[in-house]
Design a protein around this motif. Structure first.
Motif, mmCIF file in Angstrom:
data_model
loop_
_atom_site.group_PDB
_atom_site.id
_atom_site.type_symbol
_atom_site.label_atom_id
_atom_site.label_comp_id
_atom_site.label_asym_id
_atom_site.label_seq_id
_atom_site.Cartn_x
_atom_site.Cartn_y
_atom_site.Cartn_z
ATOM 1 N N SER A 256 0.947 -1.267 0.035
ATOM 2 C CA SER A 256 -0.034 0.008 0.087
ATOM 3 C C SER A 256 0.872 1.293 -0.120
ATOM 4 O O SER A 256 0.201 2.237 -0.020
ATOM 5 N N GLY A 257 2.214 1.157 -0.182
ATOM 6 C CA GLY A 257 2.939 2.339 -0.299
ATOM 7 C C GLY A 257 4.396 2.109 -0.713
ATOM 8 O O GLY A 257 5.138 1.122 -0.359
ATOM 9 N N TYR A 258 4.831 3.137 -1.147
ATOM 10 C CA TYR A 258 6.450 3.037 -1.774
ATOM 11 C C TYR A 258 6.800 4.574 -1.364
ATOM 12 O O TYR A 258 6.550 5.654 -1.160
ATOM 13 N N THR A 259 7.926 4.271 -0.573
ATOM 14 C CA THR A 259 8.754 5.244 -0.146
ATOM 15 C C THR A 259 10.432 5.179 -0.411
ATOM 16 O O THR A 259 10.900 4.234 -0.734
ATOM 17 N N GLN A 260 11.051 6.471 -0.827
ATOM 18 C CA GLN A 260 12.436 6.485 -0.967
ATOM 19 C C GLN A 260 12.822 7.565 -0.314
ATOM 20 O O GLN A 260 12.582 8.880 -0.425
ATOM 21 N N ALA A 261 14.164 7.280 0.478
ATOM 22 C CA ALA A 261 14.893 8.297 1.166
ATOM 23 C C ALA A 261 16.212 8.319 0.589
ATOM 24 O O ALA A 261 16.730 7.318 0.227
ATOM 25 N N ASP A 262 16.843 9.471 0.317
ATOM 26 C CA ASP A 262 18.036 9.817 -0.170
ATOM 27 C C ASP A 262 19.046 10.468 0.805
ATOM 28 O O ASP A 262 18.726 11.092 1.805
ATOM 29 N N GLN A 275 -3.129 8.929 -1.620
ATOM 30 C CA GLN A 275 -2.633 10.047 -1.585
ATOM 31 C C GLN A 275 -1.967 10.177 -2.888
ATOM 32 O O GLN A 275 -1.579 9.420 -3.454
ATOM 33 N N SER A 276 -1.852 11.654 -3.160
ATOM 34 C CA SER A 276 -0.868 12.055 -4.140
ATOM 35 C C SER A 276 0.545 11.952 -4.095
ATOM 36 O O SER A 276 1.035 11.790 -2.925
ATOM 37 N N PRO A 277 1.498 11.547 -4.926
ATOM 38 C CA PRO A 277 2.878 11.607 -4.840
ATOM 39 C C PRO A 277 3.280 12.677 -3.880
ATOM 40 O O PRO A 277 2.983 13.837 -4.254
ATOM 41 N N GLN A 278 4.109 12.353 -2.983
ATOM 42 C CA GLN A 278 4.966 13.536 -2.361
ATOM 43 C C GLN A 278 6.388 13.577 -2.161
ATOM 44 O O GLN A 278 7.021 12.552 -2.301
ATOM 45 N N ASN A 279 6.836 14.843 -2.371
ATOM 46 C CA ASN A 279 8.298 14.976 -2.321
ATOM 47 C C ASN A 279 8.706 15.928 -1.194
ATOM 48 O O ASN A 279 8.239 17.093 -1.328
#
Length: 361
Positions: A256-262, A275-279
């Motif tokens: 139910s969710g994709y996340t990416q931390a840089d 939810q809409s894509p968030q940055n």
């Protein structure tokens, strides 16, 4: 009445300058005694941070009865002996990653930590960077749903060797010096890794430096629950475009969710159901994390894990990643090297058993 500040000894004042900055600015800890074989560097750090107490003898540092713990930032091959000496002296330990360069002699360290009832925190700094902390909070809040994959990389142009004189002598081993970051990030989410398989290649720069191992890697791993993960590290090639791929990143893919931390960018991306894509941009924290040298000395992460460590000790909580976590990560790295050497999947439990550490499997 507040608790007294944690009196910290710092061993290795090259990389250790970041934890020195952290302890100087923290309200929970103080730099009590500095130690390095290079006396000129000891004097330089004392002048830089307004301190006076230093020694060139690690034994002398450990004999100080006022010292609560030691932070170890010496070259990788010395970590096992330096951690063992600190535990034998009855001190708590923070040790930079990789915790150990292999598992030889680690059984003795494991037994000593239990005997002395002292804690070891592995300085896996990525866990304590702003973006990765937000990603972890979202994961623990269940925003990813059931996890289907954890992926991490640390790619950087290391054709000139690692930082510091030691890293330019052909002694650097990128399986440990580099991949310790992404392996720990994947381990953080998947738990102990059951099996690894991968491929690697040695760059021309590594050959010229006299390195004995590959320095560019792709690995696939599997957790005990059967969840796959991917780990990548490329060090013999130009770095990625600064606005493209992050030097270090962790990606979680759930039902139910994709996340990416840089890292070192302060970008955190989410795509969650409903939810809409968030940055999210946390670059306003740059001055806290990177106090000098652009994005080289990431002292904010060190302050975060130092204060977390002291808080855990005061509350009786076990700080993580602890010695068991660190040993499992090193065993995973050893399994990855064996997979490269043998061209076949390797079980991490078999590596732990080789070194009489089977209970950690």
């Amino acid at each position: 009445m507040s608790d007294p500040a944690f009196k910290l000894g710092i061993l290795g004042l090259g990389e250790g300058v970041s934890i020195l900055s952290a302890a100087t600015k923290s309200e929970l800890a103080v730099p009590h005694l500095l130690c390095d074989l290079n006396e000129d560097l000891c004097r330089q750090r004392c002048e830089q941070f307004g301190l006076s107490a230093y020694t060139t003898s690690y034994e002398e540092m450990l004999a100080d009865p006022e010292l609560d713990g030691v932070a170890i930032y010496t070259p990788d091959p010395f970590h096992t002996e330096h951690v063992k000496m600190a535990l034998a002296a009855g001190k708590h330990v923070i040790c930079t990653k990789p915790l150990f360069k292999g598992l030889e002699g680690v059984r003795e360290v494991w037994d000593l930590a239990k005997e002395q009832d002292k804690h070891v925190l592995v300085g896996q700094s990525c866990r304590f960077f702003e973006t990765f902390q937000h990603q972890r909070r979202d994961f623990e809040a269940g925003k990813n749903g059931r996890l289907l994959s954890a992926e991490a990389h640390y790619n950087g142009d290391k054709r000139g060797g690692s930082s510091g004189g030691w890293g330019k002598k052909g002694a650097v081993y990128w399986m440990y010096t580099g991949l310790a970051h992404p392996v720990d990030l994947v381990y953080w989410y998947l738990g102990p890794i059951e099996e690894v398989m991968g491929y690697g290649v040695q760059s021309s720069a590594a050959v010229e430096q006299g390195q004995q191992h590959e320095d560019n890697y792709h690995f696939v791993v599997k957790s005990k629950e059967g969840i796959p993960g991917r780990i990548t590290g490329y060090y013999g090639t130009p770095g990625a475009h600064p606005q493209g791929e992050g030097m270090i990143a962790c990606t979680l893919r759930g039902e139910s969710g994709y996340t990416q931390a840089d890292y070192p960018r302060f970008d955190y991306y989410t795509q969650l159901d409903g939810q809409s894509p968030q940055n999210f941009d946390y670059s306003h924290q740059h001055a806290y994390y990177f106090r000098w040298g652009g994005s080289i000395h990431h002292a904010g992460e060190f302050q975060n894990y130092l204060e977390y460590f002291v808080t855990c000790l005061r509350s009786g909580e076990n700080p993580r990643p602890d010695l068991a976590d660190g040993i499992r990560v090193v065993a995973t790295l050893e399994a990855m090297q064996q997979a490269l050497d043998n061209g076949a999947p390797v079980r991490v439990a078999s590596v732990l058993e080789q070194y009489n550490l089977g209970e950690l499997a």
